[in-house]
Design a protein around this motif. Structure first.
Motif, short mmCIF file in Angstrom:
data_model
loop_
_atom_site.label_atom_id
_atom_site.label_comp_id
_atom_site.label_asym_id
_atom_site.label_seq_id
_atom_site.Cartn_x
_atom_site.Cartn_y
_atom_site.Cartn_z
N PRO A 1 0.71 -1.35 -0.02
CA PRO A 1 -0.13 -0.09 0.03
C PRO A 1 0.89 1.10 -0.07
N LEU A 2 0.42 2.21 -0.85
CA LEU A 2 1.02 3.64 -0.66
C LEU A 2 0.23 4.71 -0.23
N CYS A 3 0.94 5.52 0.69
CA CYS A 3 0.12 6.63 1.49
C CYS A 3 0.95 7.53 1.92
N ALA A 4 0.48 8.82 1.95
CA ALA A 4 1.14 9.92 2.39
C ALA A 4 1.75 9.70 3.69
N GLY A 5 3.27 9.86 4.18
CA GLY A 5 3.80 9.51 5.06
C GLY A 5 4.32 8.24 5.24
N GLY A 6 3.91 7.35 4.23
CA GLY A 6 4.26 5.80 4.49
C GLY A 6 5.62 5.65 4.06
N ALA A 7 5.98 4.27 4.22
CA ALA A 7 7.16 3.66 3.87
C ALA A 7 7.08 2.57 3.10
N GLY B 1 -0.25 0.08 -8.66
CA GLY B 1 -1.64 -0.31 -9.49
C GLY B 1 -2.87 -0.14 -8.80
N ALA B 2 -2.82 0.34 -7.58
CA ALA B 2 -4.07 0.73 -6.96
C ALA B 2 -4.18 2.08 -6.10
N ASP B 3 -2.96 2.74 -5.81
CA ASP B 3 -2.88 3.84 -5.15
C ASP B 3 -2.17 5.06 -5.62
N GLY B 4 -2.17 4.78 -7.07
CA GLY B 4 -1.39 6.13 -7.71
C GLY B 4 0.14 6.03 -7.74
N GLU B 5 0.85 7.07 -8.42
CA GLU B 5 2.26 6.83 -8.31
C GLU B 5 2.86 8.11 -7.54
N TRP B 6 3.67 7.75 -6.76
CA TRP B 6 4.09 8.55 -5.47
C TRP B 6 5.80 8.51 -5.78
N SER B 7 6.18 9.94 -5.31
CA SER B 7 7.59 10.14 -5.22
C SER B 7 8.15 9.37 -3.95
N ALA B 8 9.38 9.09 -3.94
CA ALA B 8 9.84 8.31 -2.82
C ALA B 8 11.50 8.67 -2.81
N THR B 9 11.95 8.62 -1.63
CA THR B 9 13.47 8.62 -1.44
C THR B 9 14.07 7.52 -0.66
N ILE B 10 15.12 7.10 -1.13
CA ILE B 10 15.83 6.07 -0.37
C ILE B 10 16.50 6.33 1.14
N SER C 1 11.17 6.33 1.72
CA SER C 1 10.02 7.14 2.47
C SER C 1 9.28 7.77 1.33
N LEU C 2 8.00 7.62 1.47
CA LEU C 2 6.92 8.06 0.43
C LEU C 2 6.87 9.67 0.48
N GLY C 3 7.07 10.48 -0.58
CA GLY C 3 6.79 11.87 -0.55
C GLY C 3 5.24 12.14 -0.83
N ALA C 4 5.29 12.82 -1.87
CA ALA C 4 4.01 13.21 -2.60
C ALA C 4 3.33 12.34 -3.41
#
Lengths: 251, 251
Positions: free
Chosen positions: B21-27, B55-64, B75-78
């Protein structure tokens, strides 16, 4: 060279492309490679039959009259199918790497492209084009898929040079990823009758100068291929299928 | 996993499919394979950025955030793009050999198929289907082509079983090589609205019992794909492109 298996009999049916004239009572001399295929791969012997075609004279039944280690002679029997022609549609495509390039030549042959033209754009990464290999792929696809036409493969040309010499009577259907062009299924029915070409750019797209030049070309028609980005080989085949359905010989 | 190069900057842009799962503040915790890709193939370090989608929660920016030899944490960004959906079109296809099977999964993903269903017909020669491999091909195509959807790949099923349970609301567009069916571009506009599936038979075609059963199925629609014989993978992609143009989201 390839032999689809007849599902009813389980026996391989050989169709061989030969680059020689075919006529009633004629003969065909095979060189080392097709001889190896007939003799060692397919285990055929003198007296066995196959079909041959050359892209110009239709398809003929043939019998193996002589078969040595490095050469063979076929005697031609009857003409099985008269020569057909593909619609006058060129596929002009920026080269891509390896197997996907082979794939474009095979699939374009199955989809009835008339001519294949590798084009080098400003952003084309792959700049060496192995034309004999593309041609071998087109031949193999024609043999396997019962096609009578093997589309000629032109030498690679730069897009600038291609557009310098562009025949204004040939509509240049240019697949535009910007989202601004009308969908291909809406644009094609209104295009002029007559010869056409599908132009597929490199994976990075055309640069600004190329886009400007295409926009100014009177015979260019920009079309869209839906909301998803496709690889260049996928776009080429999708556009060719749409063209055959709307303007070509699927009608 | 694949990274198309931005033609303007020359720098690879990484898009990674993750099954979490992908969400704001997630990892997101990565296992060995994607970690190897990030660290050893793409030479990324802690602090580097990429994009992820599931495939379910859109596309997110992430940082290693952490990167070891066998695992990594992102770490998930926007959220960069909201989730999109593909039209409700299944691709039901008889398996073919090797690279052409990979190719079907890749190209069907690029062409926006909703679900991939390998089907075993009476004449299907290839009867073992490597579903994880098909799925990996779909994931790779989605990563490379900026797709947000990875079509699920079903386990292989026999055609008889598939038709036993067929939802009558789903139009079964059946590609008929006999020449008797109307061309696809004429048949599709009159088909019912709603869910659909494209059925591509094996290289030897359907047998008589299968053809009879398809003819009796009320939701079946036989279509033709032009005068040339095409290999099964070519037919699948041509039919899918036509469907997207006429009934799908190319409109």
């Amino acid at each position: 060279m390839a032999a689809p298996v007849d599902p009813e009999t389980g026996k391989a049916h050989i169709r061989l492309f030969v680059d020689q004239p075919l006529c009633a009572g004629g003969a065909v001399d095979l060189q080392a490679e097709p001889t190896h295929y007939l003799r060692n791969v397919m285990r055929r012997k003198v007296g066995d039959s196959l079909a041959v075609f050359n892209g110009a004279d239709g398809e003929w039944s043939a019998t193996i009259a002589a078969l040595d280690r490095k050469s063979a002679r076929l005697s031609l029997g009857a003409c099985i199918r008269p020569q057909s022609r593909n619609p006058d549609i060129w596929l002009v495509f920026a080269p891509v790497k390896g197997a996907r390039m082979d794939f474009i030549a095979q699939k374009a042959t199955e989809l009835g492209a008339g001519v294949l033209v590798p084009v080098l754009t400003h952003r084309t990464v792959v700049r060496k084009v192995n034309v004999p290999r593309l041609r071998a792929n087109a031949v193999e696809a024609a043999e396997q898929c019962n096609c009578l036409v093997v589309p000629p493969v032109h030498e690679a040309v730069t897009l600038d040079r291609l557009l310098d010499d562009w025949d204004p009577a040939r509509t240049l259907i240019h697949c535009d990823e910007s989202g601004a062009a009308p969908p291909i299924q809406e644009a094609l029915p209104g295009a002029p009758e007559g010869p056409a070409a599908i132009l597929i750019g490199p994976e990075g797209g055309f640069d600004r100068a190329e886009r400007d030049r295409l926009r100014r070309l009177p015979s260019a028609l920009a079309v869209g291929l839906g909301p998803r980005i496709m690889r260049a080989d996928t776009a080429a085949l999708a556009a060719l299928a749409l063209w055959q359905a709307i303007r070509g010989d699927w009608r």
